[in-house]
Design an enzyme around this catalytic site. Structure first.
Site, PDB file in Angstrom:
ATOM      1  N   LYS A 197       0.854  -1.184   0.000  1.00 17.80           N
ATOM      2  CA  LYS A 197       0.000   0.000   0.000  1.00 17.80           C
ATOM      3  C   LYS A 197       0.887   1.230   0.000  1.00 17.80           C
ATOM      4  CE  LYS A 197      -3.508   2.402   2.699  1.00 17.80           C
ATOM      5  NZ  LYS A 197      -4.547   2.282   3.729  1.00 17.80           N
ATOM      6  N   LYS A 250      -2.163  -1.540  -3.875  1.00 14.67           N
ATOM      7  CA  LYS A 250      -3.044  -0.378  -3.789  1.00 14.67           C
ATOM      8  C   LYS A 250      -2.231   0.898  -3.844  1.00 14.67           C
ATOM      9  CE  LYS A 250      -5.918   1.962  -0.492  1.00 14.67           C
ATOM     10  NZ  LYS A 250      -6.352   2.041   0.875  1.00 14.67           N
TER      11      LYS A 250
HETATM   12  C1  PBG Z   1      -7.424   3.278   5.583  1.00 13.30           C
HETATM   13  C2  PBG Z   1      -7.677   3.230   4.123  1.00 13.30           C
HETATM   14  C3  PBG Z   1      -7.495   4.236   3.151  1.00 13.30           C
HETATM   15  C4  PBG Z   1      -8.001   3.710   1.956  1.00 13.30           C
HETATM   16  C5  PBG Z   1      -8.433   2.419   2.232  1.00 13.30           C
HETATM   17  N1  PBG Z   1      -8.208   2.147   3.566  1.00 13.30           N
HETATM   18  C6  PBG Z   1      -6.981   5.613   3.276  1.00 13.30           C
HETATM   19  C7  PBG Z   1      -5.578   5.858   3.616  1.00 13.30           C
HETATM   20  O1  PBG Z   1      -4.776   4.959   3.812  1.00 13.30           O
HETATM   21  O2  PBG Z   1      -5.232   7.036   3.717  1.00 13.30           O
HETATM   22  C8  PBG Z   1      -8.086   4.417   0.632  1.00 13.30           C
HETATM   23  C9  PBG Z   1      -9.104   3.892  -0.310  1.00 13.30           C
HETATM   24  C10 PBG Z   1      -9.440   4.786  -1.438  1.00 13.30           C
HETATM   25  O3  PBG Z   1      -8.826   5.838  -1.675  1.00 13.30           O
HETATM   26  O4  PBG Z   1     -10.384   4.434  -2.174  1.00 13.30           O
HETATM   27  N2  PBG Z   1      -6.105   3.265   5.976  1.00 13.30           N
END
Ligand code: PBG
Length: 324
Positions: A197, A250
């Site tokens: 991520k 992601k």
């Molecule tokens: C929580 C999380 C996030 C997203 C999914 N889980 C935000 C982040 O990490 O700042 C983003 C999902 C999206 O942008 O569609 N940590």
């Protein structure tokens, strides 16, 4: 007869029938996971401004939503909660009557077949908006966050959650969550780890949708540097070794190369998250008539499959399935 001087690739493109025969990648609703934002303080639905076509849902809106998804053959949802209160530790994340815990019950009641994936992270539940516990100096305390993430995971499993999906990016959390789930009697509950991520600008609209922007600083101390692809494979291998049943890359579109490397490095199923910013920029261009929205969506989702995703988490899911 003379032999041709060049290969005639177009022979296999002459009709829809032959294009269908030689198509290498297919997208069906069975590959899709649809994200839901459930707000404890809401009745009905509230449009998310930065994500045209997407709404936050009250608990009372979930039964209809579950039935609509079933009608479209979309098998799975990913749940995010907007809790009734936030504190330093994010304790509403593991409350028995927490918003996501209640949401799971409502969804299952309306459609027992729906596969519920629970996002495990503290950022929606902490007053500071960071994904773990914060020390006095503002840094995120990795090891102290692990028991809280494990507690949230067990609480979701107790509420009936089918898949636990940690997105916090703390080191060691997959192992800690696996141990906690097993000790609580949930050894059959799989973990889908947000393994690679990245610290991405493409989460912008999500932070409006989930109310989870950090109050200070950013997430670069725990989410990955967008410049790194090899390191993403290292993250994935670590999570698989700790017990992840499935792994995720992601965002999706700006990271298709990472998705391909991950696909080629492990044999567990791979998910890709087509995130909020990817959704919003496409919808904005389509709204202005700059792009053919349906075609661009179809091409986007197909490209993510081609790059190696078994499953795609996408806000386009319902729209795409309706047009199929
Ligand atoms: C929580 C999380 C996030 C997203 C999914 N889980 C935000 C982040 O990490 O700042 C983003 C999902 C999206 O942008 O569609 N940590």
């Amino acid at each position: 007869m003379e032999s041709p001087l060049f290969k005639r690739h177009r022979r296999l493109r002459g009709s829809a029938a032959i294009r269908g025969l030689v198509r290498e990648n297919e997208l069906t609703p069975s590959h899709l996971i649809y994200p839901l934002f459930v707000d404890a303080g809401l009745s009905g639905r509230r449009p998310i401004e930065a994500m045209p076509g997407q709404d936050q849902l009250g608990l009372d809106a979930l039964a209809a939503e579950a039935r609509e998804l079933a009608g479209l053959d979309i098998p799975a949802v990913l749940l995010f909660g907007l809790p009734s209160y936030k504190d330093e530790r994010g304790s509403s994340a593991w409350a028995r009557d927490g918003v996501v815990q209640q949401a799971i019950g409502r969804l299952k009641e309306a459609n027992p077949e729906v596969l519920v994936v629970g996002d495990v992270c503290l950022c929606e539940y902490t007053s500071h908006g960071h994904c773990g516990l914060v020390r006095a100096d503002g840094s995120v305390d990795n090891d102290a966050s692990l028991p809280l993430l494990a507690e949230m995971s067990v609480s979701l499993a107790e509420a009936g959650c089918d898949v636990i999906a940690p997105s916090d990016m703390m080191d060691g959390r997959v192992g800690a969550i696996r141990l906690a789930l097993d000790s609580a009697g949930f050894s059959e509950t799989p973990i889908l780890s947000y393994a690679a991520k990245f610290a991405s600008a493409f989460y912008g609209p999500f932070r409006e949708a989930a109310g989870s922007a950090p109050a200070f600083g950013d997430r670069r101390g725990y989410q990955m540097d967008p410049a790194n692809a090899r390191m993403a494979v290292d993250e994935v291998l670590t999570d698989v070794a700790e017990g992840a049943d499935m792994v995720m890359v992601k965002p999706a579109l700006p990271y298709l190369d990472v998705l391909r490397s991950v696909r080629d490095s492990v044999d567990v199923p791979v998910a890709a998250y087509n995130v909020s910013g990817e959704y919003s920029m496409l919808m904005a261009a389509a709204e202005r008539g700059w792009l053919d929205g349906p075609r661009a969506i179809d091409e986007t989702l197909t490209a993510i499959r081609r790059a190696g995703a078994d499953m795609i988490i996408t806000y386009h899911a319902k729209d795409w399935a309706r047009r199929r």
